[in-house]
Design a protein around this motif. Structure first.
Motif: not given
Length: 138
Positions: A11-16, A100-111
């Motif tokens: 979900i959250y890579p450790p290097e970030l 541009l709004g569709r690009t939020l699908a990935g981050p929102f899906s991760a959340l």
């Protein structure tokens, strides 16, 4: 083997690392804007297709007209939502998600995946907190 949903590195890579942003940082302003609860729900609702204002308001109850209007204007200004006046009687307004709004699908899906993966742990922590303070919810 450990369930993938419970592997935080997926979900959250450790290097970030997350660093606090200064108040005037453009990234902070944008993150505050897209992380708003109504923004996430509006984008999710519009991802199903163009929607008129009142349909959107009903789908997002208990959102107020003022909150929905402010959220839609903010998203339109940022290029994430488009607004189209439909020439009907009476005149209607339709909102749609933009590319541009569709690009939020990935981050929102991760959340969403994070919420599903950790919901039980969060609920357990809340119950423990409430019990320790004598504020158990009924």
């Amino acid at each position: 083997m450990q369930n993938e949903a419970h592997r935080p590195e997926l979900i959250y890579p450790p290097e970030l690392e997350i660093w606090p942003f200064p108040a005037d940082c453009p990234n902070r302003v944008l993150i505050e804007e897209i992380a708003d609860k109504w923004t996430i729900l509006v984008i999710a609702a519009l991802s199903r297709g163009p929607t008129r204002f009142n349909q959107l308001k009903r789908a997002l109850e208990p959102i107020t007209q003022k909150s929905l209007t402010q959220t839609l204007r903010r998203l339109e200004r940022s290029g994430m939502v488009s607004r189209t006046v439909v020439d009907t009687s009476p005149v209607a307004v339709e909102y749609a998600i933009t590319p541009l709004g569709r690009t939020l699908a990935g981050p929102f899906s991760a959340l969403d995946r994070w919420a599903v993966a950790y919901q039980d742990q969060v609920e357990g922590a809340r119950q423990q907190f409430d019990t320790q303070r004598g504020n158990a919810r009924k």
